[in-house]
Motif scaffolding. Structure first.
Motif, PDB file in Angstrom:
ATOM      1  N   VAL A 270      -2.543  32.436   5.564  1.00  0.00           N
ATOM      2  CA  VAL A 270      -2.085  32.630   4.194  1.00  0.00           C
ATOM      3  C   VAL A 270      -1.724  31.238   3.687  1.00  0.00           C
ATOM      4  N   PRO A 271      -2.310  30.806   2.574  1.00  0.00           N
ATOM      5  CA  PRO A 271      -2.005  29.450   2.091  1.00  0.00           C
ATOM      6  C   PRO A 271      -0.500  29.301   1.873  1.00  0.00           C
ATOM      7  N   ARG A 272       0.093  28.212   2.431  1.00  0.00           N
ATOM      8  CA  ARG A 272       1.540  28.054   2.292  1.00  0.00           C
ATOM      9  C   ARG A 272       1.929  27.660   0.879  1.00  0.00           C
ATOM     10  N   SER A 273       1.143  26.767   0.302  1.00  0.00           N
ATOM     11  CA  SER A 273       1.450  26.380  -1.075  1.00  0.00           C
ATOM     12  C   SER A 273       0.157  26.421  -1.879  1.00  0.00           C
ATOM     13  N   PRO A 274      -0.229  27.623  -2.347  1.00  0.00           N
ATOM     14  CA  PRO A 274      -1.503  27.773  -3.069  1.00  0.00           C
ATOM     15  C   PRO A 274      -1.550  26.842  -4.275  1.00  0.00           C
ATOM     16  N   SER A 275      -2.707  26.238  -4.501  1.00  0.00           N
ATOM     17  CA  SER A 275      -2.830  25.351  -5.660  1.00  0.00           C
ATOM     18  C   SER A 275      -4.275  25.304  -6.125  1.00  0.00           C
ATOM     19  N   TYR A 276      -4.467  24.717  -7.286  1.00  0.00           N
ATOM     20  CA  TYR A 276      -5.818  24.620  -7.833  1.00  0.00           C
ATOM     21  C   TYR A 276      -6.366  23.195  -7.724  1.00  0.00           C
ATOM     22  N   VAL A 277      -5.703  22.340  -6.919  1.00  0.00           N
ATOM     23  CA  VAL A 277      -6.122  20.929  -6.893  1.00  0.00           C
ATOM     24  C   VAL A 277      -7.547  20.751  -6.391  1.00  0.00           C
ATOM     25  N   ASN A 278      -8.082  21.741  -5.648  1.00  0.00           N
ATOM     26  CA  ASN A 278      -9.468  21.595  -5.188  1.00  0.00           C
ATOM     27  C   ASN A 278     -10.473  21.717  -6.331  1.00  0.00           C
ATOM     28  N   PHE A 279     -10.043  22.340  -7.425  1.00  0.00           N
ATOM     29  CA  PHE A 279     -10.875  22.355  -8.628  1.00  0.00           C
ATOM     30  C   PHE A 279     -10.578  21.128  -9.476  1.00  0.00           C
ATOM     31  N   TYR A 280      -9.289  20.961  -9.784  1.00  0.00           N
ATOM     32  CA  TYR A 280      -8.891  19.861 -10.664  1.00  0.00           C
ATOM     33  C   TYR A 280      -7.554  19.312 -10.185  1.00  0.00           C
ATOM     34  N   ASP A 281      -7.537  18.050  -9.812  1.00  0.00           N
ATOM     35  CA  ASP A 281      -6.321  17.440  -9.285  1.00  0.00           C
ATOM     36  C   ASP A 281      -5.689  16.554 -10.357  1.00  0.00           C
ATOM     37  N   PRO A 282      -4.569  17.008 -10.943  1.00  0.00           N
ATOM     38  CA  PRO A 282      -3.986  16.253 -12.061  1.00  0.00           C
ATOM     39  C   PRO A 282      -3.502  14.858 -11.646  1.00  0.00           C
ATOM     40  N   GLY A 283      -3.176  14.660 -10.334  1.00  0.00           N
ATOM     41  CA  GLY A 283      -2.668  13.360  -9.918  1.00  0.00           C
ATOM     42  C   GLY A 283      -3.756  12.345  -9.611  1.00  0.00           C
ATOM     43  N   TRP A 284      -5.011  12.799  -9.645  1.00  0.00           N
ATOM     44  CA  TRP A 284      -6.093  11.909  -9.251  1.00  0.00           C
ATOM     45  C   TRP A 284      -6.539  11.031 -10.415  1.00  0.00           C
ATOM     46  N   SER A 285      -6.837   9.777 -10.081  1.00  0.00           N
ATOM     47  CA  SER A 285      -7.378   8.893 -11.114  1.00  0.00           C
ATOM     48  C   SER A 285      -8.537   8.120 -10.511  1.00  0.00           C
ATOM     49  N   ALA A 286      -9.627   8.044 -11.251  1.00  0.00           N
ATOM     50  CA  ALA A 286     -10.825   7.374 -10.738  1.00  0.00           C
ATOM     51  C   ALA A 286     -10.554   5.895 -10.514  1.00  0.00           C
ATOM     52  N   ARG A 287      -9.531   5.316 -11.207  1.00  0.00           N
ATOM     53  CA  ARG A 287      -9.313   3.871 -11.150  1.00  0.00           C
ATOM     54  C   ARG A 287      -8.602   3.461  -9.879  1.00  0.00           C
ATOM     55  N   GLN A 288      -7.571   4.218  -9.480  1.00  0.00           N
ATOM     56  CA  GLN A 288      -6.848   3.765  -8.295  1.00  0.00           C
ATOM     57  C   GLN A 288      -6.959   4.785  -7.159  1.00  0.00           C
ATOM     58  N   VAL A 289      -7.166   4.242  -5.956  1.00  0.00           N
ATOM     59  CA  VAL A 289      -7.277   5.101  -4.791  1.00  0.00           C
ATOM     60  C   VAL A 289      -5.882   5.483  -4.348  1.00  0.00           C
ATOM     61  N   ASN A 290      -5.657   6.788  -4.280  1.00  0.00           N
ATOM     62  CA  ASN A 290      -4.354   7.278  -3.852  1.00  0.00           C
ATOM     63  C   ASN A 290      -4.585   8.364  -2.814  1.00  0.00           C
ATOM     64  N   PRO A 291      -4.271   8.048  -1.554  1.00  0.00           N
ATOM     65  CA  PRO A 291      -4.589   9.014  -0.499  1.00  0.00           C
ATOM     66  C   PRO A 291      -3.875  10.343  -0.678  1.00  0.00           C
ATOM     67  N   GLY A 292      -2.788  10.365  -1.453  1.00  0.00           N
ATOM     68  CA  GLY A 292      -2.086  11.619  -1.702  1.00  0.00           C
ATOM     69  C   GLY A 292      -2.869  12.544  -2.615  1.00  0.00           C
ATOM     70  N   HIS A 293      -3.822  11.986  -3.365  1.00  0.00           N
ATOM     71  CA  HIS A 293      -4.583  12.812  -4.300  1.00  0.00           C
ATOM     72  C   HIS A 293      -6.077  12.603  -4.119  1.00  0.00           C
ATOM     73  N   LEU A 294      -6.751  13.639  -3.630  1.00  0.00           N
ATOM     74  CA  LEU A 294      -8.208  13.604  -3.548  1.00  0.00           C
ATOM     75  C   LEU A 294      -8.727  14.324  -4.782  1.00  0.00           C
ATOM     76  N   ALA A 295      -9.853  13.890  -5.295  1.00  0.00           N
ATOM     77  CA  ALA A 295     -10.354  14.500  -6.526  1.00  0.00           C
ATOM     78  C   ALA A 295     -10.737  15.956  -6.313  1.00  0.00           C
ATOM     79  N   GLY A 296     -10.495  16.805  -7.315  1.00  0.00           N
ATOM     80  CA  GLY A 296     -11.002  18.174  -7.304  1.00  0.00           C
ATOM     81  C   GLY A 296     -12.500  18.155  -7.555  1.00  0.00           C
ATOM     82  N   VAL A 297     -13.152  19.276  -7.289  1.00  0.00           N
ATOM     83  CA  VAL A 297     -14.616  19.274  -7.376  1.00  0.00           C
ATOM     84  C   VAL A 297     -15.091  18.990  -8.802  1.00  0.00           C
ATOM     85  N   LEU A 298     -14.314  19.388  -9.799  1.00  0.00           N
ATOM     86  CA  LEU A 298     -14.746  19.160 -11.178  1.00  0.00           C
ATOM     87  C   LEU A 298     -14.672  17.681 -11.559  1.00  0.00           C
TER      88      LEU A 298
END
Lengths: 319, 302
Positions: free
Chosen positions: A72-100
């Motif tokens: 059972v997902p412990r903390s369900p989220s939609y980041v695999n579709f769209y990750d609001p913390g992700w930015s194409a400019r800076q690499v941040n290991p805490g945020h991987l891009a969502g598929v969109l």
């Protein structure tokens, strides 16, 4: 009952049989249920992988590499579709891009959905029009050579399409069609199986209907459009289901003709996603892509279920 | 027909007929007949796709006969085809017998088993890879751990690749065969069973002497289309087993005919050689289709 599960053409006959008491009384009934037990267990193997797919999509990347995995997902989220913390400019290991967000093309992943819809729709509509025209001529016009043509079409159904893969690739390259919608659509329009099926269907339609229209002065194109196509409606529905499923999932031909990211259909885009990002914490986004690719055909199936199973039964038993 | 027409209108009508046939015939000739002839020609040439094809006679076929990878691909495919068709036919029939009524539990079960047939096949392959692959966090090994076993490197064990491909194919295909069998069962008149029951036939005897023989056309169709489809397997190998520089997975243990064709044609650009492989595939499927016709005719004569 548009969304009733799996109705089939033969349902009424079976309903009658189902209501009859089984021979041998209570014990036979228990035996029958016991015989079904393995198949109920087997159905678990159908549910569990799909469940695994859905919970994978809901797990944030960090949870995907946990050992042992959670059911059972412990903390369900939609980041695999769209990750609001992700930015194409800076690499941040805490945020991987969502598929969109993954593909650097206009409209990102939506572009592949758009491609798949355009390609599937054009091929379905185009091949049904072209094949129904030919089927009408072959069954209802007394022209020379129609038997030879039909025989050739039937014989060609024995050819696995992969046999023509390489010459067709060379043709596309020589015409400069690689990486275009044209290369997807044009070679897929003349479908021998569809023609064969429509001819069989039209043979059971009485000639008098068409003769009457001719006597009334209707032209052949008009007869095709106003009489033949409406008559063929059930056959066209059955065939469109086959074509839509096959083209939506088509992979090998697109793999060969597509070069740019922009022109990929969903299967090719998913395969690329799989080879670019294989790490466990990326699987959520890949599965999210798979879910997006699957939803249209599953919805299509749920809406047109009756035609689905009837179409499969028809083409399987007549052909 | 309404009798002979004047020449002028006959011409006009037949002109229309050919105009209506033209789109189909032109596309059929351009993208099927001509490529078919062309691939036969290319199979006798050395052709890299850039330089003109060089005619080499039977060289490609001689090379194929001695090609250990190709023989391996053929062997794998044969094993895969036989196992997956036998298993999925039996399971399809079993499912159809178990869930053939119109009651809602049966309809839900049928929908469940049919679901893979309408799900994106690439998505399913990715799902299987995710079930099997990351050895520590995959679903398959989690279940193995529950049962007290040690984790298995599923995709990296050569002896397991063909069985895994068979399982994936049976899992995905049995629902489709089930739908065909359900339709077949529905077309058997109930009177046959009533008569048999009056004669005191057991459930097994009814199945053996009524159901099975009357389902034979469906079985022929399920088996032959299953065989033909299984020979063309590509996606499962490409998505689940392809390594970084080898299409067939560990030691080519998952190599099949069509993936090998793709590999030779579009990775190594040996288009002539790949055409020869394509013709071997054609011949196999041609023979299966002939067997199908034969069996179909024999059935009608029975």
């Amino acid at each position: 009952m548009a969304v009733a599960p799996m109705d089939t053409a033969a349902a009424p006959a079976r309903r009658a049989r189902h209501e009859q008491p089984p021979a041998g009384g209570g014990r036979a009934r228990v035996n029958r249920h016991l015989l079904r037990l393995p198949f109920y267990l087997l159905s678990l193997t159908m549910v569990v992988p799909f469940y695994w797919l859905v919970i994978t999509v809901l797990k944030p990347p960090a949870e995907l590499s946990r050992i042992p995995p959670s059911f059972v997902p412990r903390s369900p989220s939609y980041v695999n579709f769209y990750d609001p913390g992700w930015s194409a400019r800076q690499v941040n290991p805490g945020h991987l891009a969502g598929v969109l967000q993954r593909f650097q093309v206009d409209f990102g992943f939506w572009r592949f959905l758009f491609n798949s819809v355009v390609i599937t729709t054009s091929i379905t509509v185009g091949s049904l029009l072209i094949c129904s025209l030919a089927a009408y001529v072959i069954t209802k016009h007394q022209i020379k050579g129609r038997r030879v043509i039909f025989l050739m079409v039937i014989a060609s159904m024995m050819v696995p399409w992969q046999t023509t893969l390489i010459p067709n690739y060379v043709i596309m390259r020589n015409l400069g069609w690689l990486d275009t919608y044209t290369a997807y659509i044009v070679p897929a329009l003349a479908k021998a199986f569809v023609l064969f099926f429509l001819v069989q269907f039209l043979q059971s339609v009485p000639d008098e209907l068409i003769q009457a229209a001719r006597v009334d002065g209707a032209g052949e194109w008009r007869i095709w459009w106003k009489i033949v196509l409406p008559l063929l409606r059930p056959a066209l529905a059955a065939m469109s289901i086959f074509i839509v499923l096959a083209e939506w999932n088509n992979f090998l031909w697109p793999l060969v003709i597509v070069q740019s990211d922009e022109m990929a259909n969903l299967p090719v885009a998913l395969a690329r996603l799989n080879s670019y990002f294989g790490a466990p914490d990326q699987q959520g986004a890949i599965m999210a892509g798979g879910l997006i690719a699957s939803v249209p055909t599953i919805v299509f199936f749920l809406v047109f279920q009756k035609y689905f199973t009837r179409g499969i039964a028809l083409s399987g038993l007549k052909g | 027909m309404a009798g002979p027409l004047p020449l002028g209108s006959r011409l006009r009508r037949y002109g229309t007929s050919y105009a209506m046939l033209l789109p189909f015939l032109a596309l059929f000739a351009a993208f099927l007949l001509w490529p078919l002839a062309n691939s036969l020609y290319l199979s006798f040439t050395r052709f890299d796709g850039v330089n003109p094809a060089v005619f080499t006679g039977l060289e490609n076929f001689a090379e194929l006969a001695g090609d250990a990878r190709f023989r391996h691909a053929l062997g794998n495919t044969a094993l895969y085809v036989v196992a997956s068709v036998v298993l999925s036919t039996l399971l399809s029939l079993g499912l159809a017998l178990a869930f053939n009524s119109a009651s809602w539990p049966h309809r839900i079960m049928r929908t469940l088993f049919f679901l893979p047939s309408v799900t994106s096949s690439i998505a399913l392959m990715l799902m299987w890879k995710w079930v099997l692959f990351p050895s520590e966090v995959g679903l398959a090994n989690t279940v193995v751990h529950w049962l007290g076993g040690a984790g298995v490197p599923w995709l990296a064990t050569p002896g397991l690749t063909v069985p895994i491909l068979v399982l994936m194919s049976v899992w995905g295909g049995m629902g489709y065969g089930m739908v065909l069998y359900v339709a077949g069962l529905g077309s058997i008149p109930e009177e046959y069973y009533e008569a048999a029951r009056i004669d005191g036939a057991s459930t097994w005897q009814q199945f053996r002497h009524i159901t099975l023989p009357l389902l034979r056309p469906v079985t022929t169709y399920v088996v032959v289309t299953g065989l033909i489809g299984a020979f063309q397997v590509f996606e499962a190998v490409y998505i689940v087993f392809r390594g970084t520089n080898n299409i067939g997975g560990v030691l080519d243990s998952a190599l099949m005919i069509v993936p090998y064709l793709y590999d030779q044609g579009f990775t190594h650009f040996k288009l002539g050689y790949a055409s020869a492989i394509a013709w071997v595939l054609f011949l196999i499927i041609f023979v299966l289709s002939l067997v199908n016709l034969r069996v179909g005719r024999a059935m009608k004569e029975l």
